[in-house]
Structure formats: structure tokens, C-alpha cells
Motif scaffolding. Structure first.
Motif, PDB file in Angstrom:
ATOM      1  N   LEU A 134      46.979  65.245  48.813  1.00 35.60           N
ATOM      2  CA  LEU A 134      47.228  64.005  49.533  1.00 35.60           C
ATOM      3  C   LEU A 134      48.613  64.055  50.149  1.00 35.60           C
ATOM      4  O   LEU A 134      49.592  64.364  49.469  1.00 35.60           O
ATOM      5  N   ILE A 135      48.695  63.751  51.445  1.00 35.52           N
ATOM      6  CA  ILE A 135      49.986  63.616  52.124  1.00 35.52           C
ATOM      7  C   ILE A 135      50.234  62.131  52.294  1.00 35.52           C
ATOM      8  O   ILE A 135      49.486  61.435  52.994  1.00 35.52           O
ATOM      9  N   ALA A 136      51.262  61.612  51.611  1.00 34.61           N
ATOM     10  CA  ALA A 136      51.471  60.171  51.538  1.00 34.61           C
ATOM     11  C   ALA A 136      52.912  59.801  51.879  1.00 34.61           C
ATOM     12  O   ALA A 136      53.811  60.647  51.881  1.00 34.61           O
ATOM     13  N   ASN A 137      53.108  58.512  52.138  1.00 36.47           N
ATOM     14  CA  ASN A 137      54.427  57.988  52.444  1.00 36.47           C
ATOM     15  C   ASN A 137      55.272  57.883  51.172  1.00 36.47           C
ATOM     16  O   ASN A 137      54.782  57.464  50.124  1.00 36.47           O
ATOM     17  N   GLU A 138      56.530  58.250  51.284  1.00 37.72           N
ATOM     18  CA  GLU A 138      57.457  58.180  50.155  1.00 37.72           C
ATOM     19  C   GLU A 138      57.519  56.777  49.545  1.00 37.72           C
ATOM     20  O   GLU A 138      57.736  56.619  48.343  1.00 37.72           O
TER      21      GLU A 138
END
Length: 337
Positions: A36-40
Motif C-alpha cells: 500500500l502506498i499511503a499518505n504520511e
């Protein structure tokens, strides 16, 4: 080698994040190798998913562009990439790409009047991004027939209809005895002002039903100031609960409310409508395609008309005014009184 990569650095709140969480809950229990590439900014909220590798992206335009290069580099080690945040990849990737589209503002030139300058700029950029790069996508996925028709008219491509939702867990809410509930953020298309004007009309007719809203007090200060003025001048029974801490609490509110009223002018899915129907909570909603795509409301109204919204509420309360047509002799008798 990843079986699935989900790219969602611009999904931080609202219905999009709720749906993303529901997918992650399922994937966390599978043997699929997922990234998963997610917002910090959502790191804490995603910490519970132990079996999913997560790559965090800083909350900036530069970081988003840098992330496109990251995706290009890992694509050769990926079977499928699901782009979960409305915008396609910048590059033509060497794997299957799927774009989940859930924002009608990005794929159509709806007016952006009423949005903040920051939101306006973001939507304009994402519109341009979509129009320049949608040909890098192999499959397009939406959740309603209305969104499918809209997207197909813009890109002349096949669009898959794959609606989903999750009702697995409800957390008890501290709010009880809710008559009418409108669970929504305060963007212009959510149409709060016409809803409140309808409550003013109800007050003038001697009816004071309770209405609960879920407006974020930080992001919608002007709307809340306007609302408070209306409440004060007309003695309206309207309470803003504020931003809820969890989606499970929202589900509890919807389940135990006497009625969900949903005057939004535009939705890509309308998740609260789905949830209300699941819990058999009566629904008052506009006579619009996105509503009929997913539910059968108890009463409908013209969302642009406070009078129409007011009438729908009165019908629901069995307080509809009797405007019967008089016979000619009755008319004369009234005139001569």
C-alpha cells in the motif's frame, strides 16, 4: 514480486478512506503479497494492518510526483496496481493498471464555485492530470451506473461497475435519539444551505424536528457561523456533532437514527445511503440518478428547493398540509365570509 499494489497517497478521509480501510481489512487476512502506498498523515490509522507492507508518501505535490517515479521503478515486480485515488499513472507501466474513480468533479467540468482556493487548485490539477494520462490505464472501475455513464461519455472506454461496502463492525455512539441525520462534509455540492433553509421553513410552520450534522469545525467555519445564526434567529433544533472519530460510530448513528436526510447534489457513490438502507433506516433524498442507482428512498425532493425539502420532511412526519382544491360554491363562500 507483489500480487497487488494499491496507490492511495491522496486518500486521507471521507468515504474514500472508509472504502480503502474495508479493502485493507480483507487483504490483511489473505496470503496476497500486497503493498500500500499511503499518505504520511494517515500512518497512525493504518498501523493495525500488520500483514500489508506500507510505503508512506509525504503530503506535498513534490512527493506525489516523486511517487510516480517510485511506481515506475517497482512496476516490473508487480502483477497489478490499483490506483485508488481518481488519478491515473503518469507513466505507461509494465503491469496491469486499474483506476478506481470516485470523484465526479475530476472527470467532468462541474462548477468549482464555493470551494476554497486550495481545493479549487487541487481539483483543477487533478482534472488536467486525468485528461493527460488516462490512456495509461488498462481498466476503469466505478461504483454506480451514473458514474459509469459519465466516465464512458468522457473517455470512450469500457468501464466496470464494481460496487462494494462493509458493515462488519459498529461502535456504540455517544449520540442518541437522533431524529434526522445528515452525515456529510461541508463542500458546496453537499447542499447544507438548502437543507437549513428547509428547517427554517419548518419552524415557520410550527415544526421543530431535530437535525444532526457532522461538519468539521476546522474546515467549515463560515458555514457553521451561518448555521448558528439561523439556529439562533429561528430556534432551530439543529446540532453539529462534528467530525466523528471512527466510521463505526457513523454506522451506529445511521442505524439508530429515525431518518437519514441526504440533500447532496452530486455523489459518485453515496455511501451513507447504502448504509442506511442496509440498516432499514428511512431515507429522504433528492430525485437524482445517483440516489436511484443505489437505494429506494422513502421520500424524494428537489434538492435545489428548500420548499421541496420541507414538504418531503412534512410528508415523512405525516404532517403534510391539506391544500385541497375548493368547489366554486366553496370559493364564493370563503370570499363572502
Amino acid at each position: 514480486m507483489y500480487d497487488l499494489v494499491i496507490n492511495a497517497p491522496n486518500v486521507r478521509a471521507g468515504g474514500g478512506f472508509v472504502l480503502l480501510e474495508s479493502i485493507l481489512k480483507h487483504l490483511d487476512k489473505t496470503n496476497l503479497r500486497c503493498l500500500l502506498i499511503a499518505n504520511e498523515l494517515v500512518r497512525k490509522r493504518l498501523a493495525r494492518f500488520n500483514n500489508i507492507e506500507i510505503h508512506y508518501v509525504s503530503h506535498s505535490i513534490y512527493a506525489r510526483l516523486k511517487n510516480e517515479l517510485y511506481i515506475k521503478n517497482i512496476a516490473k515486480k508487480v502483477k497489478k496496481i490499483l490506483f485508488f485515488g481518481n488519478v491515473p499513472p503518469v507513466f505507461n507501466l509494465k503491469c496491469e493498471t486499474i483506476l478506481y474513480v470516485q470523484n465526479a468533479y475530476i472527470i467532468n467540468n462541474y462548477s468549482l464555485n464555493g470551494f476554497s482556493l486550495k481545493q479549487h487548485i487541487r481539483l483543477v490539477i487533478e482534472r488536467l492530470w486525468f485528461n493527460f494520462f488516462y490512456n495509461n490505464v488498462d481498466r476503469f472501475v466505478v461504483q454506480t451506473q451514473s458514474m459509469k455513464n459519465l466516465l464512458q461519455s468522457k473517455i470512450d472506454r469500457n468501464v466496470e461497475l464494481l460496487p462494494f461496502s462493509d458493515f462488519a463492525y459498529i461502535e456504540k455512539s455517544s449520540v442518541v435519539n437522533v431524529d434526522f441525520l445528515y452525515p456529510s462534509s461541508g463542500e458546496p455540492h453537499k447542499n447544507h444551505k438548502n437543507l437549513i433553509e428547509a428547517w427554517v421553513l419548518l419552524a415557520k410552520k410550527g415544526f421543530f424536528p431535530e437535525l444532526h450534522l457532522t461538519l468539521d469545525e476546522t474546515n467549515h467555519q463560515n458555514l457553521l457561523l451561518w448555521l448558528n445564526d439561523k439556529v439562533t434567529h429561528h430556534s432551530l433544533k439543529i446540532k453539529n456533532i462534528g467530525h466523528l472519530k471512527s466510521h463505526s460510530e457513523m454506522l451506529c448513528l445511521i442505524k439508530y437514527s429515525k431518518c437519514l436526510i441526504f440533500p447532496s447534489l452530486l455523489e459518485s457513490f453515496g455511501l451513507p445511503l447504502i448504509e442506511a438502507e442496509y440498516f432499514s433506516t428511512p431515507i429522504l433524498a433528492p430525485e437524482l440518478d445517483y440516489v436511484r442507482d443505489v437505494v429506494k428512498p422513502h421520500q424524494t425532493f428537489d434538492a435545489h428547493s428548500p420548499v421541496s425539502i420541507c414538504s418531503a420532511v412534512l410528508r415523512f412526519l405525516n404532517k403534510e398540509e391539506n391544500n385541497s382544491i375548493l368547489q366554486p360554491e366553496q370559493f364564493i363562500n370563503k370570499v363572502m365570509m
